[in-house]
Design a protein around this motif. Structure first.
Motif, PDB file in Angstrom:
ATOM      1  N   PRO B 412     -25.429  -7.208  43.071  1.00 35.37           N
ATOM      2  CA  PRO B 412     -24.096  -7.217  43.688  1.00 35.37           C
ATOM      3  C   PRO B 412     -22.922  -7.041  42.710  1.00 35.37           C
ATOM      4  CG  PRO B 412     -25.467  -8.924  44.638  1.00 35.37           C
ATOM      5  CD  PRO B 412     -26.249  -8.326  43.516  1.00 35.37           C
ATOM      6  N   PRO B 413     -22.869  -7.719  41.566  1.00 38.62           N
ATOM      7  CA  PRO B 413     -21.732  -7.477  40.678  1.00 38.62           C
ATOM      8  C   PRO B 413     -21.649  -6.030  40.203  1.00 38.62           C
ATOM      9  CG  PRO B 413     -23.197  -9.137  39.725  1.00 38.62           C
ATOM     10  CD  PRO B 413     -23.708  -8.831  41.078  1.00 38.62           C
ATOM     11  N   VAL B 414     -22.791  -5.432  39.957  1.00 39.14           N
ATOM     12  CA  VAL B 414     -22.795  -4.028  39.540  1.00 39.14           C
ATOM     13  C   VAL B 414     -22.249  -3.163  40.669  1.00 39.14           C
ATOM     14  CG1 VAL B 414     -24.268  -2.112  38.842  1.00 39.14           C
ATOM     15  CG2 VAL B 414     -24.717  -4.391  37.965  1.00 39.14           C
ATOM     16  N   THR B 415     -22.681  -3.480  41.882  1.00 37.89           N
ATOM     17  CA  THR B 415     -22.196  -2.741  43.052  1.00 37.89           C
ATOM     18  C   THR B 415     -20.675  -2.814  43.124  1.00 37.89           C
ATOM     19  OG1 THR B 415     -24.185  -3.562  44.136  1.00 37.89           O
ATOM     20  CG2 THR B 415     -22.579  -2.455  45.523  1.00 37.89           C
ATOM     21  N   GLN B 416     -20.153  -4.010  42.909  1.00 36.59           N
ATOM     22  CA  GLN B 416     -18.706  -4.179  43.000  1.00 36.59           C
ATOM     23  C   GLN B 416     -17.986  -3.406  41.896  1.00 36.59           C
ATOM     24  OE1 GLN B 416     -16.864  -5.501  45.407  1.00 36.59           O
ATOM     25  NE2 GLN B 416     -15.112  -4.740  44.253  1.00 36.59           N
ATOM     26  N   GLN B 417     -18.557  -3.397  40.712  1.00 40.80           N
ATOM     27  CA  GLN B 417     -17.949  -2.642  39.618  1.00 40.80           C
ATOM     28  C   GLN B 417     -17.793  -1.171  40.015  1.00 40.80           C
ATOM     29  OE1 GLN B 417     -16.849  -3.211  36.456  1.00 40.80           O
ATOM     30  NE2 GLN B 417     -17.046  -1.233  35.409  1.00 40.80           N
TER      31      GLN B 417
END
Ligand SMILES: Cc1ncc(COP(=O)(O)O)c(C=O)c1O
Lengths: 492, 556
Positions: B412-417
């Motif tokens: 998820p954090p990568v997705t948000q980036q």
């Protein structure tokens, strides 16, 4: 960067050539001239048809390719699985599906690390220091101190000399196998190995000999056959590498591999072992080191252990560990290692922290084991359902004991079970496969997954629901086979 | 075509030669000055006039200067010497005269040797000498500068030890094209919020409850960004190729692959079971020839028609700095009804006025490319890859590709980036910021390339490609170049055989929007100094003409 293509076997050829005695070379040269002569004098070779440009134009005009992709209808079960059950928020101990909180018995977060605040805190610290992406492969400035730390930690924990990190679980075993096993080598693979390992076998272009799942007699049979072959051609046998490809806990069946028996065969027939522990790392053994610890087998005797960090470590990525001699080789020839950006540092840190938590609190492993046994005990007696998997395994497959001739029909039944269970607050999922791509397609099943975080009440409650749902769906089904579709719609 | 169009083209080039009054060795498509019958694109201006099709050639200039003869000979000799010395030393080691410090496999009697002997020979005797030039650990974000952890060796590079010191150097090695690797203000807070909400992993595949609402958001954002109907995303760029290609073609299909395609494309192609034919790098004549033959002759032996033909190309080639000749590829693909798979790993974000990659750069319609693939590892400072295309294609991949079923969904954090940076590039958040970065990168690219050309280095690639290979040729100079640059505060990448053809060892600079003019000047000075020291200013060609055009001031 130095990535050596397999064609460098040429070198050995040249070596052989230089070492051969002179009469041999002369003889070979004569032979070659002869063959060349035969080749060029052949008159029966069909004459190559020469097309005129015009004819070619016509051919080009006429040719019609197949469509790039088949038309998949919107209600294809696989698309439904995504669209209908899109999750909002963390896929933790509970999941929020379409606004409803469910107890999660579907995803492979065995130690309940998703939603762990300590891990998130560390990850955010790393985010602030390193940003998100690593912007390069390991060779080109993509190696960060956190990757080295995680590798050290993994190697130390697994009690091996070295560990190597990959940025994605699937690619780990799929790259590791072809790094060693080349064309002409032999892989003895269990028919139950997961898809990633199967792809690794294909990518290696080695000969794959499949033995029946966990069937040591069959394996020994194959080994004996090979031994006979080897005797016929000892020179070739001397350079043919042989490997076992096995899993600790089989994701597709939930059972444990008979490692001690395999070790014996390994010694007897001189076969190296690739052991995939994605489901057993952080699960089996007193400290979570996996199936080697579980059986008390020395990990030094297993050439390479491969595991993903995407299950019990609740991160992204995978690793291989073993001796320095073996693992270092992948740093120049593991395809997914050399040619892909390294893991995002915050993801590596999350895995590191999860490892630390597990090492500091081995009770969570005890709790996980208790939970697994509890689920096993509770789920045993549903009529019409067969439970597959060892009581120690956190993945448990629930199959229909009387499968229909049509696979899709069974799948429909299971989807109905999933639907109903979710509507009653327990998230479960059928195991998904690509029917036409698997070496041996497992029977359709609901794949339960157990987490150490679940309390006894939660387990009991969800087991009751699952049992009730199965009963109602199966009784409805026997009443009118094929009517499954209608009731599925009623519940969706 | 072969005859009609091809001939006019070649003759155009002949004319160019004459009118310029000087021999041109810049050949397109292949190096070493081999003419592969196709020399277009050497000088965009002149060619552009006689080209009917469009005006893309006006701005398409690529340079591949021929390897000077004496350098080629010296390089071969250098390798021969290294191999010879390697053998001598192996001999000495074998008899225990020299100490053997390489690892060996312990107590494995009866087992056949695990590694092929050449591989270990290469690692032991050649790679080892320059080992410190790769895998250099860093301990900061890979932004415009980074902290390299110093390593020393006390035993001739058998082992490297950290000294505990770090060196702050300029980063010309990471694929941080738009400078999003280091980006707290712009997306840090969003990524943090998502980490707190979702955690770092998902522990499930997309079809097994691992599909989150932000994955859905990302999928549709990617489609919007690229102007396609739909898109699917995968957590790793390498896996995007290797796990999705098998869902597209199979036995009975033909893959036409550029010879310089990335390892993931090669692996993906191999896993499909289709027949693979390789054509010369960016050589449209060769491609057309192979296409035509394939359609006319059908499958080998059976001569049944092919089921599908898939052309696989990259947008920007990461070792050459060249661009796919996309307008021509598209017209070929249409003529022969083949499908086109375009890997934009290095070009998405970095090329085109809107950052949408080479399709945008050439002003083409994204619908003309059947499969648009790219990665988030580079320009977006994240991780993962996408495939974008028609709804039908993406529906098929969602249901049937390996990556949707057998592997974990994106962190998820990568997705948000990716969501944050992509929105920025699209101008949805911080309206001017995305544009500014794209323009800065373009300016930096031109400025840096121009500087290197003027200093007399041999530089490969397209004038707009942010990947800048500088040819070093000799194996002994690779390591020196890398070390000397690092010493002076410039972190760069070097690559030699077997990643490049044997004589074409090179250094590679990756430009970034986070570099400013001052840094570029400093970097150019360092390269100049090291270039003098190592005598690697090999170029004997006049500086390309575009460099004399005035460059507007940096848009900083
Ligand atoms: C053309 C191409 N495709 C795919 C990849 C792999 O992308 P990733 O690093 O995200 O795995 C790369 C990266 O090096 C690349 O250059």
């Amino acid at each position: 960067m130095a990535i050596i293509p397999a064609t460098w076997d040429m070198y050995d050829l040249i070596q052989g050539f230089l070492q051969a005695p002179a009469y041999h070379l002369i003889f070979e040269a004569l032979l070659m001239v002869l063959i060349a002569k035969l080749f060029f004098s052949k008159s029966y070779k069909p004459e190559k048809i020469r097309l005129s440009e015009k004819e070619k134009e016509v051919l080009v005009k006429e040719w019609k390719p197949e469509p790039l992709a088949p038309d998949v209808p919107d209600d294809h079960p696989a698309l439904q699985a995504m669209e209908k059950y899109c999750v909002d928020g963390a896929v933790g101990k509970t999941v929020n599906i379409n606004g409803k909180d469910c107890i999660n018995m579907a995803t492979l977060d065995f130690l309940g690390f998703i939603g762990n605040k300590e891990i998130e805190e560390e990850a955010i610290k790393a985010l602030n220091k390193y940003g998100v992406g690593s912007c390069g492969p390991r060779g080109f400035y993509g190696t960060m101190d956190v990757h080295l730390d995680l590798e050290d930690r993994l190697a130390q924990f697994m009690q091996t000399e070295e560990a190597i990190l990959y940025s994605y679980g699937f690619v780990t075993i799929a790259s590791a196998i072809p790094a060693y096993s080349k064309r002409g080598d032999i892989l003895f693979a269990d028919e139950g190995i997961g898809f990633a390992a199967q792809k690794g076998c294909v990518a290696s272009r080695s000969t794959v000999k499949w033995f029946r799942h966990n069937d040591m007699e069959h394996l020994e049979e194959l080994l004996k056959e090979q031994e006979v072959e080897d005797k016929k051609n000892p020179k070739k046998a001397k350079v043919t590498r042989k490997f076992f490809v096995i899993e600790g806990i089989y994701a597709n069946y939930g059972d444990i591999c008979p490692l001690p028996a395999i070790m014996e065969l390994k010694r007897k027939y001189k076969v190296r072992i690739f052991l995939e522990e994605s489901m057993s790392f952080g699960v089996l053994g007193a400290t979570g080191r996996g199936v080697t610890e579980h059986f008390g087998v020395s990990i030094d005797d297993v050439e390479m252990v491969v595991a993903s960090l995407e299950n019990s470590m609740a991160s992204i990525g995978g690793f291989c560990c073993g001796t320095k001699f073996i693992i270092d080789h992948q740093r120049l020839s593991g395809m997914g290692y050399c040619f892909s950006a390294s893991q995002p540092p915050m993801v590596a840190v999350a895995a590191s922290k999860a490892m630390e938590l597990m090492q500091n609190n081995p009770v969570m492993l005890v709790k996980l084991r208790e939970n697994c046994e509890r689920v096993h005990k509770a789920i045993k007696d549903i009529e019409g359902v067969e439970v597959r998997g060892s009581p120690l395994s956190p993945v448990i497959h629930l199959q229909l004991s009387e499968p229909a001739a049509d696979r899709d029909l069974d799948m429909k039944t299971l989807l109905m079970v999933q639907d109903k269970a979710i509507s009653q607050g327990v998230a479960i999922t059928p195991a998904r496969y690509l029917d036409n791509e698997e070496h041996l397609l497992p029977q359709p099943s609901i794949r339960l997954s157990v987490s150490s975080q679940l309390s006894e009440e939660e387990i009991d409650k969800s087991m009751d629901i699952i049992k009730a749902v199965f009963r109602s769906v199966l009784s409805g089904n026997t009443a009118g086979h094929g009517g499954g579709g209608d009731s599925a719609e009623a519940h969706s | 075509m072969a005859t009609g169009r091809g001939e006019t083209r070649t003759s155009t080039v002949e004319n160019t030669k004459m009118s310029n009054g000087q021999p041109r060795n810049y050949t397109n498509g292949h190096k070493n000055g081999h003419t592969n019958g196709y020399k277009n694109g050497t000088n965009g201006k002149t060619n552009g006039k006689s080209e009917k099709g469009g005006r893309w050639q006006d701005d398409f200039e690529e340079y591949f200067e021929e390897t000077p003869y004496h350098i080629a000979i010296l390089t071969y000799l250098g390798y021969a010497l290294m191999v010879f010395i390697g053998h001598v030393r192996d001999f000495l080691r074998y008899y225990g005269i020299e100490q053997d410090k390489s690892c060996t496999e312990s107590n494995q009697e009866g087992f056949s040797p695990l590694l092929v002997s050449w591989e270990s020979f290469y690692t032991r005797n050649m790679y080892r000498h320059a080992r410190d030039c790769w895998n250099r650990p860093i301990c900061s974000a890979p932004g415009s500068t980074f902290d390299v952890m110093e390593r020393v060796s006390h035993d001739h590079n058998w082992n490297l030890e950290m000294t505990g010191k770090t060196l702050k150097v300029m980063n010309f090695g990471s694929y941080n094209y738009l400078g999003f690797a280091e980006n707290k203000e712009l997306c840090g807070r969003d990524v943090q919020r998502v980490t707190e909400k979702y955690g770092v992993g998902t522990c499930a595949s997309r079809q097994e409850l691992g599909y989150l609402d932000i994955h859905r958001e990302l999928d549709s954002l990617v489609a919007d960004f690229l102007g396609t109907e739909a898109a699917i995303t995968v957590p790793m760029g390498f896996a995007t190729n290797s796990m999705n290609m098998p869902a597209l073609v199979s036995k009975g299909c033909l893959i036409l692959s550029d010879e310089l395609n990335h390892a993931s494309l090669i692996l993906g192609s191999r896993l499909t079971g289709a027949l693979i034919r390789v054509y010369k790098h960016n050589d449209m004549k060769d491609l057309e020839h192979k296409l035509r033959d394939a359609v006319c002759e059908g499958q080998p032996r059976t001569h049944r028609p092919w089921k599908k033909i898939l052309i696989v190309v990259e947008g920007v080639y990461s070792m050459e700095g060249s661009l796919a000749r996309l307008p021509e590829i598209v017209s070929l693909k249409k003529k022969y009804k083949a499908y086109l798979y375009l890997d934009e790993a290095h070009s998405v974000g970095a090329m085109g006025p809107h950052g949408r990659g080479v399709v945008d750069h050439f002003g083409l319609d994204p619908h003309d490319v059947d499969i648009m693939m790219g990665t988030f590892t580079k320009s977006f400072g994240a991780c993962g890859g996408y495939i974008a295309g028609s709804k039908r294609l993406i529906r098929h991949l969602r249901a049937n590709s390996h990556s949707a079923i057998y592997s974990c969904s994106m962190s998820p954090p990568v997705t948000q980036q990716i969501i944050s940076t992509m929105s920025c590039i699209m101008g949805r958040t911080n309206p001017q910021e995305g544009r500014r970065r794209i323009q800065q990168l373009k300016w930096n690219t031109r400025y840096f390339r121009k500087g290197l050309h003027e200093r007399g280095f041999i530089i490969y690639g397209n004038k707009d490609s942010p990947v800048v290979p500088l040819l070093i040729y000799m194996p002994s100079k690779i390591a020196l170049f890398s070390r000397e640059c690092l010493k002076r505060g410039l972190g760069t990448v070097v690559a030699g055989f077997p990643a490049t053809p044997i004589i074409e060892a090179r250094a590679r600079f990756c430009l970034s929007a986070s570099h400013n003019k001052e840094m570029l000047d400093k970097a150019l000075d360092i390269v100049e100094e090291v270039g003098e020291l190592l005598q690697i200013k090999y170029s004997r060609q006049p500086v390309p003409r575009w460099t004399s055009e005035a460059l507007e001031p940096s848009p900083e």
